[in-house]
Every structure is written in structure tokens, then in C-alpha cells.
Write an enzyme that holds these catalytic residues in place. Structure first.
Site, PDB file in Angstrom:
ATOM      1  N   GLY A   1      37.021  40.267  39.707  1.00 35.86           N
ATOM      2  CA  GLY A   1      36.697  39.930  38.320  1.00 35.86           C
ATOM      3  C   GLY A   1      36.827  41.125  37.394  1.00 35.86           C
ATOM      4  CG  LEU A   2      36.203  44.761  38.520  1.00 37.38           C
ATOM      5  CD1 LEU A   2      36.054  46.147  39.128  1.00 37.38           C
ATOM      6  CD2 LEU A   2      35.042  44.496  37.581  1.00 37.38           C
TER       7      LEU A   2
ATOM      8  CG  ASP B   1      40.885  39.509  31.425  1.00 33.14           C
ATOM      9  OD1 ASP B   1      39.794  39.611  30.836  1.00 33.14           O
ATOM     10  OD2 ASP B   1      41.060  38.736  32.386  1.00 33.14           O
TER      11      ASP B   1
ATOM     12  CE1 TYR C   1      39.459  31.689  32.806  1.00 38.16           C
ATOM     13  CE2 TYR C   1      41.481  30.553  32.214  1.00 38.16           C
ATOM     14  CZ  TYR C   1      40.509  31.482  31.933  1.00 38.16           C
ATOM     15  OH  TYR C   1      40.573  32.199  30.767  1.00 38.16           O
TER      16      TYR C   1
END
Ligand code: GLA
Length: 383
Positions: A120-121, A168, A218
Site C-alpha cells: 500500500g506504499l 499516487d 477496487y
């Protein structure tokens, strides 16, 4: 790390590459709000992917993934999906650059880094936006920063197939050392908020669980939100996204909305409000209050948006009872990955120890701890 990547480059291709650092990201609050045209509050961090990259005189593209010890080769004029999933993040970028009508030559590239995958980075955005940035420099393509962001996002949407929002890729390019960015995902403007404290750290606990469901769920959430918008639009024709919807408007349409769609929309609307309140708390330097909004965000993600997991819920619940923790929540798309925690420095060790011990006992898995610092967005570190 940089040296090993450079050495590999010399061995495989020779010559002097430029080195580009492309960071991972955290998000303090504002999850699943980007594709609903709301706000997000991310920061670029010190975990990064490094590219050693150099133009060629022909049309060949040679990619080497250092961490996987794997290669993929193709030609600029022969763009197709690779059976190696990692390569598609890069091929997708070349594809998008070509679709803008700009010309590129071939290139040699070795890349690798320390952003854990599936945590999740946003290692994927780091690869996409990092390569877009590097190719822009390598071939003097003259893209604006925001164009690089959008191009990298399209690579993920169209080539990789995840309908991600813009957060992101945006923070990857625009990140600034010591600051979080409040991005307005509708206007694409942003404000910087200093986020460096003498006595508090941003700490990530990695559940080391990543569920394969993540990308299909998602895309499903995105659809659920747009279904909600379509129904609310019947009454309010100017509504284009959940950004335009208040809780009162949602309630007015409640009897037309399926229970699940209602919950999803309610979460998104409340999360946007929470984010704005959290920014007010930041302006007042009130991290206690900020932390409460983080917990609120987690509750919504877990109970209403339903993108958490037992492991994430457990870690948030656990730290909420410990001294020195201001706030915690799951971070990113969900279904695994990391929790983000604001912890007073003198408690970081004791909290981390408790997390590791208890998590191992409960799930039989080792949790990892990353104490992060907020760094610049993608940049050239050697030219
Ligand atoms: C992923 C996506 C982002 C955003 C987050 C959830 O990281 O790539 O666009 O939607 O999930 O906030």
C-alpha cells in the site's frame, strides 16, 4: 542500493546512466476520495525505487528488474502486454508517451529499490511516474509535471487495468520534503502543509498480507460510487461526482439507493469532511485532534466502505489502547498492506514491540515496522 543498481547497469549495458529516485508514498487521511473528485493528504517518503537509465541509438528497450533478477526486452514500435506482470507497468508508460505523439528512442534501464510490493506504499506509481519522469528528461520531451502525472495514471488505468485515481502518481511527482500535500482531485490544485515534528513520527506497520482481491474490489468500489452518483443526479442534475453531494442530499435519495451503495457514498462524503477538519487541526498544530480523524477514517473504511481486513482492523484496534499513539488507520486501497500511525517518538519502540509480539501471536505472521521520513517527489540524483 544505488550502488548495486549502478553496478548491475555497468555489467549489463556499460556506459554512464542517469540515476532517478522515485518515492513511495503515505496518505495521512482521505482514502478512496481521489476518484470521487475529493481531497487527499499524501506525502512522498524515503522508501524509493531507483532507475539507472541511458538512451540507446536504436529502438530497443532493455529492462532489468534488480529485485526480481528478471529482464524484459521489446522494441519501441512493438508495444504489447508482457506475460511478466512487473514489465507492464513500464511498457504502459512507453505506450502512453507514444500515444501523445512524442518520439522516443530505445533505452537501457535497471531499476530496483526498497518500497515493499503490495504494502500500500504505491510501488506501482513509483515505477510508472518514475519512468515517465526519467524518459521525459532522457529524451527532452518537455512534458509539464501534471502531464507526467496523468500519463502515468493512464498507464495504470489502461495497460495494467486498475482504475486507480490520481493520488499516487501526483504525490510521486509533486512531493516535497517535510510536507504533506492537500490535493484537490477535481481542480488538481494543491496546498502544502508542513508535517515535521520534533517529537512525533509517522510509523507504518506492514501486515505482510496482500489479498489478490484488491484490484477487482477496487474497481467495484469505483462502480458503486458512480452508481450512487447516477441516482442522486436524478434529483440534482448538476452533480458530477460525490464531491458535489452533501449528507443531506444523500439522505434525500436514500430510499432509492441500495443499502450497500448508500454506505459507500456516505463514507466518501464523510471522509472528505474529515479530511478538511483534520487539516484545520494541523493548522492549529493539534495532533491529538488530527489523530481522532484518522481513527474515524479507519472506522468508515472498515465498516462502510469495507476495504479493510481482519489484520488491519486488529492493528488499529491494538494501538488505539496504547500510550503515545495519536491516531492510526489502514492506508491505501486496502485489503492488506500497512497501517499508518502517528506516534510520539519516545513510545515508538514500545508500541512497535507490542505490535510485533501481539500480531505474531494472533496471526502467526511477522509484522514489519517502518519509521518514515517525508521526502521529495521524483528527482534526478545523478545526471
Ligand atoms: C490506491 C489508488 C489511489 C487511491 C487509493 C485509495 O492507492 O492507486 O488512486 O484511490 O488506492 O485512497
Amino acid at each position: 542500493m544505488i550502488n548495486s543498481i549502478k553496478e548491475k547497469f555497468y555489467k549489463l549495458f556499460g556506459g554512464k546512466p542517469i540515476i532517478v529516485r522515485s518515492p513511495g508514498r503515505v496518505n495521512l487521511i482521505g482514502e478512496h476520495t481521489d476518484y470521487n473528485m475529493g481531497f487527499v493528504l499524501p506525502a512522498a517518503i524515503d522508501k524509493s525505487i531507483y532507475f539507472a537509465i541511458k538512451p540507446r541509438n536504436d529502438k530497443r528497450i532493455n529492462l532489468f528488474a534488480y529485485d526480481l533478477n528478471d529482464e524484459w526486452k521489446f522494441a519501441v514500435d512493438d508495444i504489447k502486454r508482457s506475460e511478466k506482470s512487473w514489465a507492464n507497468y513500464l511498457i504502459g508508460v512507453v505506450d502512453q508517451i507514444k500515444k501523445t505523439g512524442k518520439e522516443i528512442q530505445g533505452f537501457d534501464c535497471v531499476f530496483g529499490g526498497d518500497i515493499p510490493i503490495g504494502a500500500g506504499l504505491s510501488s506501482s506509481a513509483a515505477i510508472e511516474a518514475g519512468l515517465a519522469f526519467a524518459l521525459d528528461k532522457l529524451f527532452n520531451l518537455g512534458f509539464e509535471k501534471i502531464e507526467l502525472v496523468k500519463l502515468a495514471q493512464r498507464a495504470e488505468n489502461q495497460f495494467v487495468g486498475v482504475q486507480c485515481g490520481i493520488m499516487d502518481q501526483y504525490i510521486n511527482i509533486f512531493g516535497k520534503k517535510g510536507n504533506v500535500l492537500r490535493i484537490d482531485c477535481r481542480s488538481l490544485d494543491y496546498d502544502y502543509f508542513p508535517f515535521e515534528f520534533d517529537d512525533v513520527s509517522v510509523v507504518l506497520f506492514n501486515t505482510n498480507v496482500s489479498h489478490s482481491l484488491a484490484s477487482s474490489e477496487y474497481n467495484k468500489r469505483r462502480k458503486e460510487c458512480s452508481t450512487g452518483v447516477d441516482i442522486i443526479k436524478e434529483r440534482y442534475e448538476n452533480v458530477e461526482s460525490l464531491r458535489d453531494v452533501t449528507i443531506d442530499m444523500l439522505e434525500e435519495s436514500r430510499n432509492k439507493l441500495d443499502g450497500v451503495i448508500y454506505k459507500r457514498c456516505k463514507y466518501v462524503i464523510e471522509e472528505s469532511e474529515r479530511l478538511l477538519s483534520a487539516c484545520d487541526a494541523l493548522n492549529k498544530n493539534n495532533l491529538r485532534e488530527f489523530g481522532k480523524y484518522m481513527y474515524g477514517s479507519h472506522q468508515g473504511l472498515s465498516k462502510e466502505y469495507e476495504v479493510s481486513s481482519p489484520e488491519l482492523d486488529y492493528l488499529v484496534e491494538l494501538v488505539s489502547n496504547l500510550d503515545g499513539v495519536y491516531g492510526a488507520r489502514m492506508m491505501g486501497g486496502g485489503f492488506g498492506g500497512c497501517t499508518i500511525n502517528l506516534i510520539e517518538n519516545k513510545y515508538v519502540n514500545s508500541v512497535s514491540r507490542k505490535v510485533k509480539e501481539n500480531y505474531k501471536k494472533k496471526f502467526g505472521i511477522d509484522a514489519e515496522v517502518y519509521v518514515t521520513s517525508i521526502n521529495n517527489g521524483t528527482e534526478i540524483i545523478e545526471s
